[in-house]
Structures are given as structure tokens and as C-alpha cells.
Design an enzyme around this catalytic site. Structure first.
Site, PDB file in Angstrom:
ATOM      1  N   GLN A 276       0.836  -1.197   0.000  1.00  0.00           N
ATOM      2  CA  GLN A 276       0.000   0.000   0.000  1.00  0.00           C
ATOM      3  C   GLN A 276       0.871   1.246   0.000  1.00  0.00           C
ATOM      4  O   GLN A 276       1.564   1.522   0.985  1.00  0.00           O
ATOM      5  CB  GLN A 276      -0.912  -0.010   1.240  1.00  0.00           C
ATOM      6  CG  GLN A 276      -1.802   1.210   1.386  1.00  0.00           C
ATOM      7  CD  GLN A 276      -2.516   1.233   2.727  1.00  0.00           C
ATOM      8  OE1 GLN A 276      -2.268   0.403   3.584  1.00  0.00           O
ATOM      9  NE2 GLN A 276      -3.402   2.184   2.914  1.00  0.00           N
ATOM     10  N   GLY A 277       0.863   2.010  -1.081  1.00  0.00           N
ATOM     11  CA  GLY A 277       1.674   3.213  -1.205  1.00  0.00           C
ATOM     12  C   GLY A 277       0.895   4.471  -0.910  1.00  0.00           C
ATOM     13  O   GLY A 277       0.502   5.199  -1.833  1.00  0.00           O
TER      14      GLY A 277
ATOM     15  N   SER B 274       1.359   6.523   2.663  1.00  0.00           N
ATOM     16  CA  SER B 274       2.098   7.453   3.517  1.00  0.00           C
ATOM     17  C   SER B 274       3.361   7.970   2.835  1.00  0.00           C
ATOM     18  O   SER B 274       4.033   7.249   2.087  1.00  0.00           O
ATOM     19  CB  SER B 274       2.497   6.765   4.823  1.00  0.00           C
ATOM     20  OG  SER B 274       1.362   6.444   5.586  1.00  0.00           O
TER      21      SER B 274
ATOM     22  N   GLU C  85      -9.439  -1.556   5.668  1.00  0.00           N
ATOM     23  CA  GLU C  85      -8.260  -1.875   6.472  1.00  0.00           C
ATOM     24  C   GLU C  85      -8.646  -2.154   7.913  1.00  0.00           C
ATOM     25  O   GLU C  85      -8.126  -3.066   8.545  1.00  0.00           O
ATOM     26  CB  GLU C  85      -7.265  -0.721   6.416  1.00  0.00           C
ATOM     27  CG  GLU C  85      -6.012  -0.955   7.240  1.00  0.00           C
ATOM     28  CD  GLU C  85      -5.052   0.226   7.194  1.00  0.00           C
ATOM     29  OE1 GLU C  85      -3.864   0.018   7.429  1.00  0.00           O
ATOM     30  OE2 GLU C  85      -5.499   1.351   6.905  1.00  0.00           O
TER      31      GLU C  85
ATOM     32  N   GLU D 113      -3.024   9.306  17.916  1.00  0.00           N
ATOM     33  CA  GLU D 113      -3.489  10.696  17.927  1.00  0.00           C
ATOM     34  C   GLU D 113      -4.516  10.945  16.834  1.00  0.00           C
ATOM     35  O   GLU D 113      -5.545  11.603  17.057  1.00  0.00           O
ATOM     36  CB  GLU D 113      -2.301  11.647  17.762  1.00  0.00           C
ATOM     37  CG  GLU D 113      -1.326  11.671  18.931  1.00  0.00           C
ATOM     38  CD  GLU D 113      -0.382  10.478  18.948  1.00  0.00           C
ATOM     39  OE1 GLU D 113       0.330  10.298  19.949  1.00  0.00           O
ATOM     40  OE2 GLU D 113      -0.365   9.714  17.955  1.00  0.00           O
TER      41      GLU D 113
END
Length: 379
Positions: A124-125, A127, A242, A362
Site C-alpha cells: 500500500q503506497g 504514507s 483496512e 493521535e
């Protein structure tokens, strides 16, 4: 919410248990990462040959067409049997569902079966160094060339990139529109000269995450998913899948580890220690809250048909409980907890990623505040 299984669901659970007992692959082999990954790949192929790899996929695409509750039963039984995860987990959970939801027929025919058999691994590209939580600010760009697109940029924390054939890649195709609207979702061939993969070694000594550099990497037009400029919508489908279904199997995994921890405490003769009793009781309550929350989330999804933002709460809870549990285990071990060969030490080190991977704690708190609790946005 009625949690009683129907006779058909009980029969399905019994079928899963019987198959897992007859086909359990045993413990993962000792050795380097490649040996363990091949073990997982062989395990997924066995699952696929008996029709268990794509449990939630429609039958016409090679799956079983399982209901949401059957999926939950299946993943829970896998966790209870302590079998390894499939090698192509990102393809099964995200890549395949996205192709089924947004791909055309030729894309479905080309990509789906090799996902199920683990013949082609997916990563999975999403971030980037400056665009992790704020995915829409990504800078990797795709420029039109004859027959397709040339991609230049960098991705990071790309799980399994070093063993993948395909990458679910989101890149900017239009810099002149608002950032959410200028993105396109591609399936990028990782086996080309324009791509460099650099493994990132973790504190466990493993290297499942990677940096990926794209230097005019080519993607043909037929590998665009969902249409040019619709990448944000397709990416949301990926992220929702996900976290969907995480809670039930995670709760079983936590329960298994907690029982093992209690066994360790009793084995060391520490069962009457009041401080340890309090810490175990807290973990017990957290594990039960995780289990019930997963069932509530499942109930909501069964009504709406789509995964909801509640999955973020389950992921946050699981990460926090798992970190606390492994910390307690190493406290019980004392000096032995410093041994890198000790299983609990490995689990402690690996758990540090739980509050980062799949969305930082966060960011998950922000999602819960805004989309679950309905609190006002900070800005």
C-alpha cells in the site's frame, strides 16, 4: 443485539474449526524473514486451494461470499487456533475489495485470482515523509506520458514493499485543483527499474516496512482504478476495509495472550501478588470491552452495509491493551525479559508499532472525536 449463533452459523464455525485442526501448518520456521514469509505464502495457498483465502469475497471472484458474522467467526477461529496470517494480507483485505468495488471487468480478471493464491503480493503506497496522517497533502506526482503515467516521488512505511509485485499507489495527477480532488489511484508494478525499495529495520530486527522511491516509474492507463481524479474516494474504500473486521479477531488474540500471561504469573508463583492481580484485572476488563465493542461495531456494519468510523476506536483499544499486556509480561520475566530470544520480549518490541501502524493513536482519537462522538473540529 442477539449474539446467539443460528444453527447454520454454528455449523459454519464447526467447519472452520475442523479444517483448521486438520490443516494447521505448525509453528513458523526459524531463520530469516524470507523463510517465514514463504511459510506464510505456502499457508495462504493451502487456504486458497480449499476455498478459505477469500472468505468475504463474492463467490464469482473466488471467495465464499461469507456474511459479516461468518467473517467474524472465521477470523476469530483463526486467532483461537493460533495459525499464521496469510502472506498477502494487504491484497486480501484492501487490494481485492478495492478492485471489486471500483475496478472494471478486465482488472478484476487480471488481479483478483493471483491475490487469493498469494502468487502476486500487494503493498500500500499511501504514507509519505510529509504526508502520513494528512494523506491528501501527498506530493508524489503522476505525469501523463504515452500510454500511461510516469510517477516520481517517495512513499514510506510501506509494508511488504520488498516482496510485492503490485502497489496500491495514490499520486497527484492534477496540482491545480483542491488537494483532495487532484489524486488518482493506481496499481503500480513494483518490478521495474524506476522503483527503489529500501527496507527499514525495526527494533525487532525485522524489516517489514520500507521506503519506496519512484523515479519516472511507468503505470499504464489500464492500471488506473476508479478513474483519473477519483483517487480520494477509492483511497477511502481502502482505509475503511483496512480497519473493518479487526476487532473480533484482535479480541480473541488478546484473550489468548492474556491467558498465557496468567499462566506465566502462576508458573512463577506470583498469582497472589495484589499489584499483579490489579493489573491483570484491568487487562481482563479491557479485553472484554474490546470484544463487546467489536460486536457492537459488527452490528452497526450489518445494518448499514459499510464499515464505520468505530473501527478506529477498536484499533486504538487493541494497540493500548496489547502494549500494556506485553509490558506486564516482561515485568514478570524480570531480567529474562531482556533476552531478545524470549517470545514475550519480541512481542513487547513489536507492540511499540501498534500505536503508529494503521493510523497513529493521535489521529484515531481525532476521528473518534469528530465522527463517532460528534465533537467540533479543532480547525
Amino acid at each position: 443485539m442477539d449474539l446467539t449463533l443460528t444453527p447454520d452459523e454454528e455449523a459454519f464455525r464447526d467447519d472452520v474449526r475442523t479444517w483448521l485442526e486438520a490443516n494447521h501448518p505448525g509453528p513458523e520456521p526459524d531463520g530469516d524473514d524470507s523463510a517465514k514469509f514463504q511459510f506464510q505464502r505456502d499457508w495462504q495457498l493451502r487456504m486458497h486451494e480449499d476455498g478459505w483465502a477469500g472468505i468475504s469475497w463474492p463467490k464469482e471472484y473466488g471467495g465464499r461470499g461469507a456474511s459479516l458474522l461468518e467473517q467474524t467467526i472465521f477470523y476469530s477461529e483463526m486467532a483461537r487456533a493460533n495459525v499464521p496470517r496469510p502472506a498477502n494480507i494487504l491484497g486480501l483485505v484492501m487490494g481485492g475489495p478495492v478492485v471489486m468495488a471500483h475496478g472494471d471487468e478486465s482488472q478484476k480478471e487480471r488481479f483478483l485470482e493471483p491475490i487469493l493464491s498469494a502468487r502476486e503480493i500487494w503493498c500500500q503506497g499511501f504514507s509519505e515523509p510529509e504526508s502520513g496522517s494528512d494523506l491528501a497533502s501527498l506530493k508524489t506526482k503522476a505525469t501523463r506520458v504515452e500510454g500511461g503515467w510516469a510517477v516520481t516521488g517517495q512513499k514510506v512505511w510501506t509494508t511488504l514493499a520488498h516482496v510485492s509485485k503490485w502497489c496500491m499507489l495514490v499520486a497527484r495527477t492534477d496540482p491545480d485543483v483542491p488537494k483532495h480532488k487532484g489524486l488518482t489511484y493506481f496499481i503500480c508494478d513494483m518490478e521495474q527499474d524506476g522503483i527503489e525499495v529500501r527496507p527499514l529495520v525495526q527494533i525487532t530486527g525485522e524489516a517489514e516496512f520500507n521506503e519506496v522511491f519512484f523515479n519516472e516509474a511507468f503505470i499504464p492507463d489500464e492500471n488506473v482504478i476508479g478513474g483519473v481524479g477519483n483517487g480520494w474516494m477509492v483511497a477511502i474504500t481502502t482505509l475503511m476495509n483496512e480497519r473493518a473486521g479487526l476487532g473480533a479477531s484482535a479480541a480473541v488474540g488478546i484473550a489468548n495472550d492474556l491467558e498465557a500471561l496468567i499462566g506465566l504469573i502462576n508458573e512463577r508463583g506470583l498469582g497472589s501478588d495484589p499489584i499483579l492481580q490489579q493489573r491483570v484485572a484491568k487487562l481482563k476488563m479491557g479485553a472484554e470491552a474490546l470484544r463487546l465493542g467489536a460486536l457492537r461495531s459488527l452490528s452497526t456494519q450489518m445494518q448499514t452495509g459499510i464499515p464505520g468510523p468505530e473501527g478506529s476506536l477498536l484499533k486504538w483499544q487493541w494497540g493500548a491493551i496489547n502494549q500494556e499486556l506485553t509490558e506486564l509480561a516482561t515485568d514478570v520475566l524480570g531480567p529474562e525479559g531482556l533476552d531478545p530470544e524470549e517470545e514475550w520480549t519480541y512481542k513487547l518490541l513489536r507492540s511499540r508499532a501498534n500505536s503508529i501502524e494503521g493510523g497513529t493513536t493521535e489521529v484515531l482519537k481525532n476521528i473518534i472525536a469528530e465522527r463517532v462522538l460528534g465533537l467540533p473540529k479543532l480547525r
